[in-house]
Design an enzyme around this catalytic site. Structure first.
Site, mmCIF file in Angstrom:
data_model
loop_
_atom_site.group_PDB
_atom_site.id
_atom_site.type_symbol
_atom_site.label_atom_id
_atom_site.label_comp_id
_atom_site.label_asym_id
_atom_site.label_seq_id
_atom_site.Cartn_x
_atom_site.Cartn_y
_atom_site.Cartn_z
ATOM 1 N N ASP A 186 -60.737 96.578 0.005
ATOM 2 C CA ASP A 186 -61.611 95.416 0.165
ATOM 3 C C ASP A 186 -60.837 94.133 0.437
ATOM 4 O O ASP A 186 -61.429 93.117 0.831
ATOM 5 C CB ASP A 186 -62.474 95.227 -1.077
ATOM 6 C CG ASP A 186 -63.607 96.238 -1.162
ATOM 7 O OD1 ASP A 186 -63.924 96.862 -0.123
ATOM 8 O OD2 ASP A 186 -64.170 96.415 -2.254
ATOM 9 N N SER A 233 -67.582 94.674 -9.408
ATOM 10 C CA SER A 233 -67.080 95.997 -9.770
ATOM 11 C C SER A 233 -67.133 96.222 -11.274
ATOM 12 O O SER A 233 -67.531 97.297 -11.747
ATOM 13 C CB SER A 233 -65.642 96.158 -9.272
ATOM 14 O OG SER A 233 -65.579 96.114 -7.868
#
Length: 419
Positions: A288, A21
């Site tokens: 997630d 990310s």
């Protein structure tokens, strides 16, 4: 590739891979900054390769200098004229959603393609804005084409669909000539991911102001080159936290304790699930984490009930993760109930195992199954296990380094591993 795991506990020290990310965000900011930025600790997962490939199509360039990636950014704003760039996003939702508005700002649009379920994932917040702003878009045969002029102004969109839409605009709007406003029409979920974006932008010279649910974004191409190392990834560290809760002696190293990564919440959730009491975890800010949380809940002790709530967005990931988490864990002998936007999991002391489960072409489902196998009585086979390359290419090597007993079976072309 199939992986067959003979159950045993894991032991040893592990440093999670670099944060996917954060790497997406650093690569994009560096590509938008005139000059050269030096980024260290970048791991080439399939998603990161997709972002690099698309940024090259937009005009940035990349070269390795030993273990550091040198990013030569765009020298000013390229002309919006000419042929639309072709942007192959692989299976990376971040790449697609981040780069749609950036391509509009830099090149007047682009043609986006992807694989797996990527092009099925909703883009409604962008499409609503494009209708309002007079930007053309069409999606046909797996190709999304956007074309038009992104102009300074107010961009109103919901915050509860995906923070990726907010991040895409936070990168694109500074490339315009004047100040713009991102106005959220609903509460912002996955706030940690937007905080990570804002932190990266500050490092590259973009000062975004936030007021009462709105972001004021300066224009004028204010990016400047910046050198930075990518942090270790809390999202993938969560699977090693799960192994530790399941009695493996795993020492997780190299994580930034004050990270803006939203999935750093796993450290607190570990202690929540370590207590012998019913638990409810709101995963709207960290979807997630559901696969590692689910395996922790499935093996946290006989009769312990865990609810993972506000999880509807998991249905539009690489797989429908509410369905695949339920299918895989129940096949192993867990007690998981699937509901429209939450899971109820009744813990057990051990799972029977002794079955073959699909990785569902979803890296987090395959890793969840691998951790669950440490708490099974009989061997577990995971089909399509190569899908971990999407975010954690060395997962199986790290699993073995911690003492995991695995056997790899390559698949014949006529008989694919995962169908």
């Amino acid at each position: 590739m199939n992986i067959t795991i003979t159950p045993n506990l894991l032991s040893g020290s592990i440093t999670p891979p670099p944060s996917k990310s954060q790497a997406h965000r650093l690569l994009i900011a560096a590509a938008l900054s005139p000059g050269v930025s030096m980024l260290s600790n970048v791991a080439l997962s399939q998603d990161i390769e997709a972002t690099i490939r698309c940024l090259e199509a937009l005009g940035a360039s990349f070269r390795w200098e030993r273990a550091t990636l040198a990013v030569a950014g765009l020298a000013g704003r390229p002309s919006a004229g000419g042929r639309l760039p072709e942007l192959d996003c692989g299976e990376s939702g971040s790449t697609l959603r981040f780069l749609i508005p950036i391509a509009l700002a830099l090149r007047g649009g682009g043609r986006f393609t992807g694989r797996g379920r990527l092009m099925e994932r909703p883009q409604g917040p962008y499409f609503d804005l494009f209708r309002e702003k007079g930007i053309a878009f069409a999606q046909q045969d797996g190709v999304l084409t956007v074309e038009g002029t992104l102009t300074p102004g107010v961009y109103a969109l919901p915050g509860n669909v995906s923070s990726q839409f907010v991040t895409g605009l936070l990168y694109a709007l500074p490339l315009l000539s004047g100040t713009s406003e991102i106005r959220l029409t609903t509460a912002l979920e996955s706030r940690g991911y937007v905080d990570m974006t804002l932190e990266v932008l500050r490092g590259f010279g973009v000062a975004v102001e936030e007021h009462d649910g709105s972001f004021l974004v300066p224009g004028g191409g204010v990016f400047r080159a910046h050198d930075q190392a990518v942090e270790a990834d809390w999202s993938n560290a969560a699977f090693w936290y799960a192994a530790a809760l399941l009695d493996s002696d795993v020492n997780i190293q190299g994580l930034e304790p004050h990270s803006t990564q939203g999935d750093a919440a796993i450290a607190g959730y570990y202690w929540t699930l370590a207590r012998p009491a019913e638990a409810e975890i709101d995963v709207s800010g960290c979807p997630d984490l559901v696969p590692p949380l689910a395996v922790m809940a499935a093996l946290r002790g006989d009769g312990m009930v865990t609810r993972l709530v506000n999880a509807a967005r998991l249905r539009i990931k690489e797989s429908d993760r509410l369905a695949t988490v339920t299918e895989v864990l129940n096949a192993l002998g867990a007690a998981v109930e699937e509901h429209p936007d939450y899971l109820v999991i009744r813990g057990r002391d051990i799972l029977p195992g002794g079955v073959t489960v699909s990785g569902h072409n979803d890296h987090r489902i395959a890793m969840m199954a691998a951790i669950a196998a440490t708490g099974c009585e009989a061997p577990v086979t995971i089909t399509g296990a190569e899908c971990v390359k999407k975010s954690y290419p060395n997962f199986w090597e790290d699993y073995e380094a911690l003492g995991g007993s695995i056997v790899r079976t390559e698949c014949e072309e006529a008989a694919p591993c995962d169908i």
